[in-house]
Design a protein around this motif. Structure first.
Motif, mmCIF file in Angstrom:
data_model
loop_
_atom_site.group_PDB
_atom_site.id
_atom_site.type_symbol
_atom_site.label_atom_id
_atom_site.label_comp_id
_atom_site.label_asym_id
_atom_site.label_seq_id
_atom_site.Cartn_x
_atom_site.Cartn_y
_atom_site.Cartn_z
ATOM 1 N N ALA A 16 0.830 -1.205 0.000
ATOM 2 C CA ALA A 16 0.000 0.000 0.000
ATOM 3 C C ALA A 16 0.866 1.258 0.000
ATOM 4 O O ALA A 16 0.573 2.229 -0.709
ATOM 5 C CB ALA A 16 -0.920 -0.003 1.223
ATOM 6 N N SER A 19 2.463 1.892 -3.453
ATOM 7 C CA SER A 19 1.444 2.340 -4.405
ATOM 8 C C SER A 19 1.141 3.818 -4.248
ATOM 9 O O SER A 19 1.114 4.578 -5.222
ATOM 10 C CB SER A 19 0.157 1.534 -4.210
ATOM 11 N N ILE A 239 -6.301 5.580 -0.992
ATOM 12 C CA ILE A 239 -5.568 4.486 -1.641
ATOM 13 C C ILE A 239 -4.922 3.560 -0.614
ATOM 14 O O ILE A 239 -5.033 2.333 -0.690
ATOM 15 C CB ILE A 239 -4.494 5.041 -2.599
ATOM 16 N N ALA A 243 -6.171 -0.147 -0.003
ATOM 17 C CA ALA A 243 -5.238 -1.173 -0.474
ATOM 18 C C ALA A 243 -4.764 -2.052 0.674
ATOM 19 O O ALA A 243 -4.622 -3.273 0.532
ATOM 20 C CB ALA A 243 -4.041 -0.513 -1.168
ATOM 21 N N TYR A 244 -4.505 -1.422 1.825
ATOM 22 C CA TYR A 244 -4.041 -2.202 2.981
ATOM 23 C C TYR A 244 -5.091 -3.217 3.419
ATOM 24 O O TYR A 244 -4.784 -4.391 3.628
ATOM 25 C CB TYR A 244 -3.703 -1.268 4.151
ATOM 26 N N HIS A 246 -7.643 -4.508 1.747
ATOM 27 C CA HIS A 246 -7.840 -5.555 0.739
ATOM 28 C C HIS A 246 -6.686 -6.555 0.761
ATOM 29 O O HIS A 246 -6.896 -7.769 0.773
ATOM 30 C CB HIS A 246 -7.946 -4.927 -0.654
ATOM 31 N N THR A 247 -5.456 -6.035 0.749
ATOM 32 C CA THR A 247 -4.285 -6.910 0.705
ATOM 33 C C THR A 247 -4.169 -7.735 1.976
ATOM 34 O O THR A 247 -3.877 -8.935 1.940
ATOM 35 C CB THR A 247 -2.997 -6.080 0.503
#
Length: 259
Positions: A16, A19, A239, A243-244, A246-247
């Protein structure tokens, strides 16, 4: 913290962070040049907008991972009942500890990156070498105190089980507001990191740096770069947290399915 959770935090935080830093790097360059003592145009204007990106790329993953690993570990160490009134304090302490550790990686990367951003014609590695030659290791940690103070004032992460879009939206609003409020500290950090070796600003005194900006540029100087900073952190919060989440969840799910 269990090993799957530890590794999931490490990888998710790193991915994250990389990105966000790479996607929003142009906004960061514009902000740095607006805050630089030589002014936006002399610092490069809109030219070489990706100057310093190697430093950001190298430091981004370990910096983000260090924050979330520390954050998760301190939360685990200070475990309290989920309904406890001490839970918010636990998160604040965990976030502050995460920033202190992450800044050990972030500050050297930031010093090199910001000097490259205002000297687009000079290569990143050359700037790194010059700092070590002229100032030693301490030169790479210029602005450590102001960076920790700035980050600790607004770093947070909710721990409730929610969809990642909820985390992202909350992060965007909270990040944008905090970005505006802490801009003077960010200006002080930039001035300290960019100051010539041996100058009064280079000694890292935050109040002295703020006073100097106030005397020379007034309120406008203290809030230089506030709009690109708000935009970058609002989008970055969206973001990063999205992203964190989800990942992190994906990695934990894969870990549970693995034999």
């Amino acid at each position: 913290m269990d090993r799957p959770g530890f590794m999931a935090s490490l990888v998710a935080g790193g991915v994250a962070g990389v990105s966000v830093d790479l996607i929003l790097f142009p906004l960061d360059t514009i902000k740095t040049r607006l805050q630089s003592p030589q002014g936006f145009n002399k610092a490069g204007g809109f030219r070489g907008i990706y100057a310093g990106v190697p430093s950001a790329a190298v430091g981004s993953f370990p910096n983000a991972a260090a924050f979330f690993i520390t954050y998760e570990y301190v939360k685990w160490f200070l475990h309290t009942d989920s309904s406890s009134y001490l839970t918010p304090m636990k998160h604040m302490l965990a976030a502050s500890a995460g920033e202190v550790v992450a800044c050990l990686i972030r500050v050297p990367s930031e010093v090199v990156k910001q000097r490259a951003q205002v000297s687009a014609s000079t290569k990143t590695f050359q700037i790194f070498s010059n700092i070590l030659y002229e100032e030693g290791i301490q030169g790479l940690y210029r602005g450590y105190k102001s960076t920790v103070l700035r980050e600790a004032l607004w770093s947070w992460r909710q721990d409730h089980v929610v969809d990642s879009w909820q985390s992202a939206v909350c992060g965007a609003f909270a990040g944008g507001f905090a970005a505006a409020v802490t801009t003077p500290l960010d200006v002080a950090k930039t001035r300290i990191m960019l100051a010539k070796a041996g100058s009064s600003t280079a000694n890292g005194n935050v109040l002295s740096a703020l006073h100097g900006v106030w005397q020379s540029q007034g309120l406008a100087g203290l809030f230089a770069g506030v709009f690109p900073r708000m935009a970058a952190i609002s989008l970055g919060g969206f973001i990063f947290l999205g992203a964190y989440d989800h990942t992190h969840r994906l990695l934990l799910e894969v870990g549970r399915k693995s034999p």
